[in-house]
Design a protein around this motif. Structure first.
Motif, PDB file in Angstrom:
ATOM      1  N   GLU A 107       0.830  -1.204   0.000  1.00 49.00           N
ATOM      2  CA  GLU A 107       0.000   0.000   0.000  1.00 49.00           C
ATOM      3  C   GLU A 107       0.868   1.260   0.000  1.00 49.00           C
ATOM      4  N   GLN A 108       1.916   1.281   0.809  1.00 45.82           N
ATOM      5  CA  GLN A 108       2.824   2.430   0.856  1.00 45.82           C
ATOM      6  C   GLN A 108       3.584   2.592  -0.460  1.00 45.82           C
ATOM      7  N   ILE A 109       3.968   1.479  -1.058  1.00 45.82           N
ATOM      8  CA  ILE A 109       4.672   1.521  -2.349  1.00 45.82           C
ATOM      9  C   ILE A 109       3.748   2.086  -3.415  1.00 45.82           C
ATOM     10  N   ASP A 110       2.506   1.610  -3.436  1.00 41.15           N
ATOM     11  CA  ASP A 110       1.536   2.116  -4.414  1.00 41.15           C
ATOM     12  C   ASP A 110       1.284   3.610  -4.217  1.00 41.15           C
ATOM     13  N   ALA A 111       1.214   4.049  -2.954  1.00 45.55           N
ATOM     14  CA  ALA A 111       1.011   5.468  -2.666  1.00 45.55           C
ATOM     15  C   ALA A 111       2.197   6.299  -3.175  1.00 45.55           C
ATOM     16  N   LEU A 112       3.412   5.781  -2.999  1.00 44.68           N
ATOM     17  CA  LEU A 112       4.600   6.479  -3.508  1.00 44.68           C
ATOM     18  C   LEU A 112       4.551   6.583  -5.031  1.00 44.68           C
ATOM     19  N   LYS A 113       4.125   5.503  -5.679  1.00 48.67           N
ATOM     20  CA  LYS A 113       4.017   5.524  -7.138  1.00 48.67           C
ATOM     21  C   LYS A 113       3.000   6.576  -7.585  1.00 48.67           C
ATOM     22  N   GLN A 114       1.883   6.653  -6.883  1.00 50.87           N
ATOM     23  CA  GLN A 114       0.855   7.639  -7.209  1.00 50.87           C
ATOM     24  C   GLN A 114       1.371   9.061  -6.991  1.00 50.87           C
ATOM     25  N   GLU A 115       2.056   9.268  -5.887  1.00 50.44           N
ATOM     26  CA  GLU A 115       2.599  10.582  -5.536  1.00 50.44           C
ATOM     27  C   GLU A 115       3.681  10.995  -6.528  1.00 50.44           C
ATOM     28  N   ASP A 116       4.473  10.029  -6.968  1.00 54.50           N
ATOM     29  CA  ASP A 116       5.562  10.231  -7.930  1.00 54.50           C
ATOM     30  C   ASP A 116       6.434  11.439  -7.593  1.00 54.50           C
ATOM     31  N   PRO A 117       7.089  11.412  -6.410  1.00 56.39           N
ATOM     32  CA  PRO A 117       7.923  12.550  -6.015  1.00 56.39           C
ATOM     33  C   PRO A 117       9.119  12.718  -6.952  1.00 56.39           C
ATOM     34  N   GLU A 118       9.694  13.884  -6.905  1.00 57.90           N
ATOM     35  CA  GLU A 118      10.828  14.222  -7.771  1.00 57.90           C
ATOM     36  C   GLU A 118      11.978  13.225  -7.616  1.00 57.90           C
ATOM     37  N   TRP A 119      12.303  12.842  -6.369  1.00 58.51           N
ATOM     38  CA  TRP A 119      13.423  11.916  -6.160  1.00 58.51           C
ATOM     39  C   TRP A 119      13.167  10.582  -6.842  1.00 58.51           C
ATOM     40  N   LEU A 120      11.910  10.132  -6.859  1.00 57.40           N
ATOM     41  CA  LEU A 120      11.575   8.852  -7.491  1.00 57.40           C
ATOM     42  C   LEU A 120      11.725   8.953  -9.010  1.00 57.40           C
ATOM     43  N   ARG A 121      11.264  10.049  -9.579  1.00 58.22           N
ATOM     44  CA  ARG A 121      11.430  10.247 -11.033  1.00 58.22           C
ATOM     45  C   ARG A 121      12.912  10.278 -11.389  1.00 58.22           C
ATOM     46  N   GLN A 122      13.696  10.988 -10.577  1.00 58.60           N
ATOM     47  CA  GLN A 122      15.133  11.102 -10.835  1.00 58.60           C
ATOM     48  C   GLN A 122      15.824   9.734 -10.725  1.00 58.60           C
ATOM     49  N   GLU A 123      15.490   8.980  -9.677  1.00 61.98           N
ATOM     50  CA  GLU A 123      16.116   7.669  -9.483  1.00 61.98           C
ATOM     51  C   GLU A 123      15.712   6.686 -10.578  1.00 61.98           C
ATOM     52  N   ARG A 124      14.471   6.761 -11.040  1.00 62.69           N
ATOM     53  CA  ARG A 124      14.045   5.895 -12.152  1.00 62.69           C
ATOM     54  C   ARG A 124      14.815   6.237 -13.415  1.00 62.69           C
ATOM     55  N   ALA A 125      15.012   7.524 -13.657  1.00 62.92           N
ATOM     56  CA  ALA A 125      15.784   7.949 -14.829  1.00 62.92           C
ATOM     57  C   ALA A 125      17.226   7.456 -14.717  1.00 62.92           C
ATOM     58  N   THR A 126      17.799   7.575 -13.534  1.00 61.04           N
ATOM     59  CA  THR A 126      19.163   7.092 -13.300  1.00 61.04           C
ATOM     60  C   THR A 126      19.238   5.587 -13.557  1.00 61.04           C
ATOM     61  N   GLN A 127      18.261   4.855 -13.043  1.00 63.48           N
ATOM     62  CA  GLN A 127      18.239   3.403 -13.215  1.00 63.48           C
ATOM     63  C   GLN A 127      18.101   3.042 -14.699  1.00 63.48           C
ATOM     64  N   ALA A 128      17.293   3.791 -15.429  1.00 62.70           N
ATOM     65  CA  ALA A 128      17.133   3.544 -16.872  1.00 62.70           C
ATOM     66  C   ALA A 128      18.463   3.780 -17.592  1.00 62.70           C
ATOM     67  N   ASP A 129      19.177   4.841 -17.200  1.00 60.60           N
ATOM     68  CA  ASP A 129      20.485   5.118 -17.802  1.00 60.60           C
ATOM     69  C   ASP A 129      21.481   4.000 -17.505  1.00 60.60           C
ATOM     70  N   VAL A 130      21.456   3.500 -16.280  1.00 60.52           N
ATOM     71  CA  VAL A 130      22.354   2.405 -15.890  1.00 60.52           C
ATOM     72  C   VAL A 130      22.060   1.164 -16.738  1.00 60.52           C
TER      73      VAL A 130
END
Length: 135
Positions: A88-111
């Motif tokens: 539930e907390q993970i899903d809430a974070l996905k919905q919220e989509d904070p800046e740090w999460l977008r940045q880390e996903r982009a970093t992970q995609a680059d990796v």
């Protein structure tokens, strides 16, 4: 001369890690004992309700949280996530989509892209070496 095998066992922390569950959320009897290889195989093949529930709803250990969010464990730490999270907390974070999460996903995609590029480069080099060896 008879040799008898002792059952291979693992600590609860190791078993929990291999099962992909958060140790502190497991039943007390699991946390306090040792897990034999046979018991571990049974847990994997036919998980009891508590294990199915933990896998479904959590709390999940950091590697599972990171995978569900599509980031690295280090990315979680940089984002301030240091505790186990529930589904539930993970899903809430996905919905919220904070800046740090977008940045880390982009970093992970680059990796991942870089890993693919390096793998292709090594494969091309290996193919070239094979061709040179045949000549």
């Amino acid at each position: 001369m008879t040799s008898h095998k002792t059952a291979q066992t693992m600590k609860p922390a190791t078993a929990a890690k291999k099962l992909g569950v958060y140790l502190e959320a497991t039943p007390a009897e699991f946390q306090e004992g040792v897990v034999s290889r046979t018991e571990f195989n049974t847990l994997q093949a036919d998980p009891p309700e508590w294990l199915r529930e933990l896998r479904r709803n959590g709390p999940h250990p950091r590697p599972v949280v990171a995978a569900k969010l599509g980031v690295s464990i280090s990315g979680l730490a940089r984002g301030g996530v240091t505790e186990a999270l529930t589904t539930e907390q993970i899903d809430a974070l996905k919905q919220e989509d904070p800046e740090w999460l977008r940045q880390e996903r982009a970093t992970q995609a680059d990796v991942r892209k870089e890993a693919v590029r390096i793998k292709e480069k090594h494969a091309a080099r290996e193919a070239q070496n094979d061709d040179d060896a045949r000549s």
